[in-house]
Design a protein around this motif. Structure first.
Motif, PDB file in Angstrom:
ATOM      1  N   GLU A 103     -17.160  -3.498 -16.133  1.00  0.00           N
ATOM      2  CA  GLU A 103     -18.537  -3.985 -15.956  1.00  0.00           C
ATOM      3  C   GLU A 103     -18.781  -4.462 -14.528  1.00  0.00           C
ATOM      4  OE1 GLU A 103     -19.824  -5.562 -20.351  1.00  0.00           O
ATOM      5  OE2 GLU A 103     -18.689  -6.916 -19.075  1.00  0.00           O
ATOM      6  N   VAL A 106     -19.200  -1.444 -12.276  1.00  0.00           N
ATOM      7  CA  VAL A 106     -20.503  -0.805 -12.483  1.00  0.00           C
ATOM      8  C   VAL A 106     -21.612  -1.620 -11.817  1.00  0.00           C
ATOM      9  CG1 VAL A 106     -22.232  -0.216 -14.248  1.00  0.00           C
ATOM     10  CG2 VAL A 106     -19.837   0.428 -14.574  1.00  0.00           C
ATOM     11  N   VAL A 107     -21.584  -2.928 -11.991  1.00  0.00           N
ATOM     12  CA  VAL A 107     -22.602  -3.794 -11.373  1.00  0.00           C
ATOM     13  C   VAL A 107     -22.566  -3.654  -9.854  1.00  0.00           C
ATOM     14  CG1 VAL A 107     -23.212  -6.219 -10.943  1.00  0.00           C
ATOM     15  CG2 VAL A 107     -22.790  -5.430 -13.277  1.00  0.00           C
ATOM     16  N   GLU A 108     -21.372  -3.656  -9.270  1.00  0.00           N
ATOM     17  CA  GLU A 108     -21.248  -3.512  -7.814  1.00  0.00           C
ATOM     18  C   GLU A 108     -21.735  -2.144  -7.362  1.00  0.00           C
ATOM     19  OE1 GLU A 108     -20.359  -4.206  -3.754  1.00  0.00           O
ATOM     20  OE2 GLU A 108     -20.875  -5.494  -5.440  1.00  0.00           O
ATOM     21  N   ALA A 109     -21.413  -1.091  -8.089  1.00  0.00           N
ATOM     22  CA  ALA A 109     -21.883   0.248  -7.730  1.00  0.00           C
ATOM     23  C   ALA A 109     -23.406   0.320  -7.803  1.00  0.00           C
ATOM     24  CB  ALA A 109     -21.244   1.296  -8.634  1.00  0.00           C
ATOM     25  N   GLU A 110     -23.987  -0.266  -8.834  1.00  0.00           N
ATOM     26  CA  GLU A 110     -25.447  -0.271  -8.958  1.00  0.00           C
ATOM     27  C   GLU A 110     -26.085  -1.053  -7.813  1.00  0.00           C
ATOM     28  OE1 GLU A 110     -25.873  -1.793 -12.928  1.00  0.00           O
ATOM     29  OE2 GLU A 110     -25.851   0.210 -13.813  1.00  0.00           O
ATOM     30  N   ARG A 111     -25.474  -2.186  -7.438  1.00  0.00           N
ATOM     31  CA  ARG A 111     -25.989  -2.991  -6.329  1.00  0.00           C
ATOM     32  C   ARG A 111     -25.948  -2.190  -5.038  1.00  0.00           C
ATOM     33  NH1 ARG A 111     -24.653  -5.089  -1.956  1.00  0.00           N
ATOM     34  NH2 ARG A 111     -22.441  -4.644  -2.165  1.00  0.00           N
ATOM     35  N   ARG A 112     -24.819  -1.548  -4.785  1.00  0.00           N
ATOM     36  CA  ARG A 112     -24.660  -0.764  -3.560  1.00  0.00           C
ATOM     37  C   ARG A 112     -25.604   0.425  -3.532  1.00  0.00           C
ATOM     38  NH1 ARG A 112     -18.737   0.576  -2.236  1.00  0.00           N
ATOM     39  NH2 ARG A 112     -19.721   1.163  -0.277  1.00  0.00           N
ATOM     40  N   HIS A 113     -25.807   1.048  -4.675  1.00  0.00           N
ATOM     41  CA  HIS A 113     -26.744   2.178  -4.753  1.00  0.00           C
ATOM     42  C   HIS A 113     -28.165   1.698  -4.467  1.00  0.00           C
ATOM     43  CE1 HIS A 113     -28.453   5.972  -5.985  1.00  0.00           C
ATOM     44  NE2 HIS A 113     -29.228   5.334  -6.838  1.00  0.00           N
ATOM     45  N   ALA A 114     -28.575   0.573  -5.072  1.00  0.00           N
ATOM     46  CA  ALA A 114     -29.919   0.030  -4.856  1.00  0.00           C
ATOM     47  C   ALA A 114     -30.128  -0.371  -3.396  1.00  0.00           C
ATOM     48  CB  ALA A 114     -30.154  -1.162  -5.773  1.00  0.00           C
TER      49      ALA A 114
END
Length: 119
Positions: A103, A106-114
């Motif tokens: 989790e 995933v949160v870090e990847a979503e943050r970096r993508h955003a």
């Protein structure tokens, strides 16, 4: 392993494993309880929810007593301080849980993508 002095690492993705413990010493219901508590990621799980998940429409005559027996078996294997009974239910204390790490990734990847850091 007993006593809880060592770090408790639990894996629920794939086969249920606990570093340093041989879960085959536990019966199926005890392993199922461990998995349910691990999936809660440190939050208490109510006795009613546990009874429903473990026994469905055919609970034992005294489900609370049976839960206590299963929790006692887990305490013997993992350490007394690892399975807590609270007003909200039963809770597993881990030092590392693969699901929690996933989790976080995933949160870090979503943050970096955003933030436009990764495509």
């Amino acid at each position: 392993m007993t006593g809880g002095a060592s770090a408790l690492s639990v894996r629920v993705l794939g086969d249920l494993t606990v570093d340093g413990s041989d879960l085959t010493r536990l019966d199926r219901k005890s392993r199922s309880l461990l998995q349910l508590l691990a999936l809660a990621r440190g939050r208490p799980v109510s006795p009613d929810a546990l009874v429903d998940a473990l026994w469905g429409d055919d609970p034992p005559a005294r489900p609370g007593d049976q839960l206590a027996v299963l929790a006692s078996r887990l305490r013997r294997e993992l350490g007394r301080d690892r399975i807590e009974r609270t007003d909200g239910g039963y809770r597993l204390h881990t030092d590392w849980l693969d699901l929690a790490e996933l989790e976080a990734v995933v949160v870090e990847a979503e943050r970096r993508h955003a933030a436009g850091e990764i495509a």
